[in-house]
Design an enzyme around this catalytic site. Structure first.
Site, PDB file in Angstrom:
ATOM      1  N   GLY A  20      26.143   2.342   8.706  1.00 25.01           N
ATOM      2  CA  GLY A  20      25.724   3.731   8.645  1.00 25.01           C
ATOM      3  C   GLY A  20      25.750   4.244   7.213  1.00 25.01           C
ATOM      4  N   CYS A  21      25.133   5.410   7.004  1.00 26.15           N
ATOM      5  CA  CYS A  21      25.014   5.956   5.652  1.00 26.15           C
ATOM      6  C   CYS A  21      26.371   6.437   5.138  1.00 26.15           C
ATOM      7  CB  CYS A  21      23.973   7.062   5.632  1.00 26.15           C
ATOM      8  SG  CYS A  21      24.178   8.315   6.914  1.00 26.15           S
TER       9      CYS A  21
END
Lengths: 343, 343, 343, 343
Positions: free
Chosen positions: C148-149
């Site tokens: 994920g970011c």
């Protein structure tokens, strides 16, 4: 106290009405409707209203509204027309912020709005609520069609020129730019900040619904037929409209600055800026004011008018409150005398 | 009517004072100074004030201000301290929005502000103008040091926790984010929209001037020594501060929501949001309100407080007007009872 | 040439993959799927791709993808898991940009994602695709779970500290801020520019899906149990994540700058800034780069790490291409060696 | 490899040249000058260039530049003209991104730029570097005057119409909107995000320096005299220009879509969108591309052209690289074949 109701209280014009009326000394908002949020507290949806509004949303049905002195429709198009007759029959004054009663010709309305009109018989009676042109009619109106945001900024810019008959009305150009709140508070991809931030584009160039509205109104003021090219654009900001207007001058020796200043000398919400100025939407943020400048670049054949408003106030809810003040005989500036939120 | 003067009327806190005082029913602004714009009309520089202010800027000299009941300093640091003594001697009450009188220890002040203090003898007398902690002192003050924007948002968030002695004061973290108006209205590269738009960064991590101010004030409230890590960030928006505060809890069974609601029950400008809420700077835009939420994520050892203000209002000019209301015995909300400009 | 397919080509990570792969010299994108836009030209939906992509969207079914060497899932969560087994059986390598294969514990996954996992038996086999920690595993992986970011920015900041065992892992704080593109390209009210522009707020404070992902990965690297408080915030910009990380230091005499520089000396996409720097999301816009700075404010007990990435590149599609380069034995920087788009 | 120098490397067009040339396979930037930053590393000022550029800024003197094959002037106006002669004498090719060599008539130049021209004798020799009109001249030029940003977007929109002689050239209107990076990277109040964010305004309506440039160039292409009204506006975004162009049609039966598509069929950097489209500045962000759409609203007498570019690329540095490619006989797209950074 004027008892007010708001139908469609969850859109941006609705919450802006709530903001303005919360600070209006002679209005008591008693009913706010919302189909989707029925039962919820208004300030649970809009935390900016905490402490100013204790109401809960109720269903948008006529029975909930007949005790009001005035009802504002802050609804999508084609809603107000379904409730207007019954409310008028109950002696409620109506101010419709949507487009249902703006066009006089039902054929034109049905073409642009893609629906059958529910009460065309009211179109004649409805007063187009631009106070700067229709103040006397508004005083006695029961049903006011509040103008669109682009039409407000555009008409106020062309008005002095058309009335003075100094421009060729056959080649008017309105290059208009709006902040994104004009698109309303509905889920959409195009309105996402990822789409509309850091970018600029035109839309509706082949034809936008505000074109027939502007054309209808300008034609009434003009000695000769009006032909308008209207180009709306989306600006990566929230509030504000800037209309840049062009027209060929019939003659070049006119004192345009004087013309505008004289024309709007007594208007409480139109402010003609000094010669050479460039109005900024940021200076009218949150206010019911239109600031205007008029230019004749290089002393040439084309007049350029710059006209800015806050689309949610002078372009919608503020103008609606202004209309209400006129309809109820109040001082026109009541509740609307605010300083623009700069910066 | 209270006769008010504003020194430094061309910065953002100055123009915001002018906006707020224009709508204040008991204040008459009689003097606005500006070294650079002397002689110009105020509303020529700030078109949002057209129709609300007919003054011209005058030079920032003591003689121009001695007839005032109250003078606001909306100046860069190290200006108010050069005029304060003479004005106090002339029986003018002073509210300084800069940092000149915020720190009690002149050594600390001189270290962080890199200048010699012009009147250290006034530091003791100056009252730190956070009404939520110092209301009684403010009532009788002649010289109020209006708090900084970050310190306001940060203190209001930690205050209930420190007073109740439920957190470890030795590891406080304040991760704070500010809109760009906090940097003021001076020409700069770093403030250009091309630099600060569409980007996010921290600044002053090794040490920011608001750190000693926050530490000084929190230490006064805390039973044990305070150690704070403070990280300011720049947000690509104009107005608003969001402080995200962290502290280890001494015990986990505390009802934090109740603690906050009780603590701020009587405060007119602190609004504790319902449990689970996330305050949004957009809801307090243009208002003197602080909205706060308190969380204990996963019921763990760390309390997280979210505190938002408008940096130019509750973080500067609105709080200054609030202080003035208290100093002159007015209702505290006079002129400040506005709804946040959403959207 | 590597034959690539993209499932879910109409979201932001999908169009970003198309942008990056259009400039990758060793990849030929042969299939782009979209349930909603099936049949439409890709460049009709995304005019930025005109001239770079002649494909039309096809239906997201396995048969359309089995001829690919690699398939990227740029889909909402819970989609990749329904097609993964069949594609793996057809010898297609998979890189999943969604969360389906990031968590090792299916119970934790099902709790946070609110669904039954379709193929828990693949969780063990899936490699968490953070090249800086798992490069060797990625080389031989058939199924990569792209991080994920927020987890990418956060892990890269804590990694050197945890590996060196110099911080107390029981009180980690990650105060993270993301641009709005992180929320994807789905119609929503909260993502409207009118809502998310000119405002700042936290969200998901009680618990966000990236918390278990970060905790899982940090725990693997840490000698002692990890306890993390994670607060995501929404920044009024389109691209970029800034993670501000805090941890108590076990001792204070460590050369943190040296620790970070040594740790990341050979990493092509992690750039440790000089001592005292403040990384800016604007400097990594459009690139696969993470820029990091480490601070020890006032030489105290708390280390502060500032870590920035472009959420759509190093936080999603760029990292996916990086993983592909590793999986196929290419130079890791192929197609990713771009300069940040400043300003 | 072409040895390149950049004079004025600290402005936005300078850093954009550095970005583009870092990715150009046949150029080696050997000199970057800056009076103010002399001695500093380029990537210390521009962290986005870390790893791509190891140079330090040197003083902007002729001796530092004579070994270059080509020198770009990314300087304020009135700088290039002081160094051009000596560099040309040293057989260096020059591409001037400022306005020094754009106007053929020195009287007009001196009127609009308020300075005495240092080398009027070079004006005749200088080639106006719009490849779409002057490709053959550029091939053999030693001194190229790179067009302004507004003039590029405006000319590309009017060009097909004027060449085909289908519009009345006596009433052209260019309503143009630019992101704030067009104002450059100099400290200013007007460029502050607090001033230019969340607002929209026109500027320079009485007369802007790009007016004579556009008029000069359009007049060369037009069979009849050109009269242009030009209104620039400032958009709250960083990159992008949108020109909305209006002209009366001489006749109404023309296939405008076909006219534009044919005219630009072979141009690598002008992309005519399908009929009915509205180009978005966001789709050309970071690229050297102009996207254009042509409309005839309601089939009426006025043609409306929408033309978008990235002001720093096609409106400045990208066009300069394009000109360099032509001057040195390279494939025109070398180093410029990038996908727009959307979103």
């Amino acid at each position: 106290m004027i008892k007010a109701g708001i139908v469609g209280g969850t859109g941006y014009t609705g919450v802006e009405l709530l903001r303005l009326l919360a600070m209006h000394p002679q209005v008591d908002v008693q009913v706010v409707t919302s189909r989707a949020e029925k039962g919820l507290r208004v300030d649970a949806v809009y935390p900016n209203l905490r402490g100013f509004n204790d109401l809960c949303f109720v269903a948008p049905v006529v029975e909930n509204l007949t005790a009001c002195d005035v009802v504002f429709f802050a609804t999508p198009n084609a809603t107000a027309m379904t409730m207007a007759k019954e409310l008028l029959a109950a002696d409620v004054k109506l101010i419709d912020l949507s487009a249902d009663f703006r066009l006089k010709d039902v054929t034109v309305w049905e073409k642009w709005y893609g629906a059958k009109h529910a009460c065309p018989e009211l179109l004649e009676q409805a007063v187009y609520g631009l106070p700067e042109t229709n103040r006397e009619l508004i005083k006695h109106a029961d049903l006011v069609a509040n103008p669109g945001c682009y039409p407000t900024a555009t008409q106020l810019g062309f008005l002095p020129l058309l009335k003075a008959n100094v421009i060729e009305s056959s080649m008017l150009i309105a290059d208009a730019k709006s902040g994104v709140s004009g698109a309303g508070r509905s889920a959409s991809v195009v309105g996402l900040m990822s789409e509309s931030g850091e970018s600029f584009k035109a839309y509706g160039v082949p034809g936008h619904r505000h074109l027939p509205e502007i054309s209808q109104e300008l034609s009434q003021l003009s000695a000769s037929p009006v032909s308008l090219t209207f180009t709306p654009h989306l600006v990566p900001m929230i509030r504000g409209i800037h209309a840049t207007l062009y027209a060929p001058l019939k003659e070049t020796g006119i004192n345009l600055q004087d013309l505008f200043e004289t024309f709007y000398a007594d208007e409480p919400f139109v402010d003609v800026l000094p010669s050479g100025a460039h109005p900024d939407t940021g200076d009218v943020r949150g206010t019911n004011r239109c600031q205007i400048a008029v230019h004749q670049p290089q002393g040439g054949q084309v007049v350029t008018v710059l006209s800015v408003i806050d689309n949610l106030v002078k372009g919608a809810s503020g103008q609606a409150v202004h209309n209400m003040n006129i309809m109820f005989g109040l001082d026109e500036k009541t509740g609307l005398d605010q300083v623009g939120l700069y910066p």
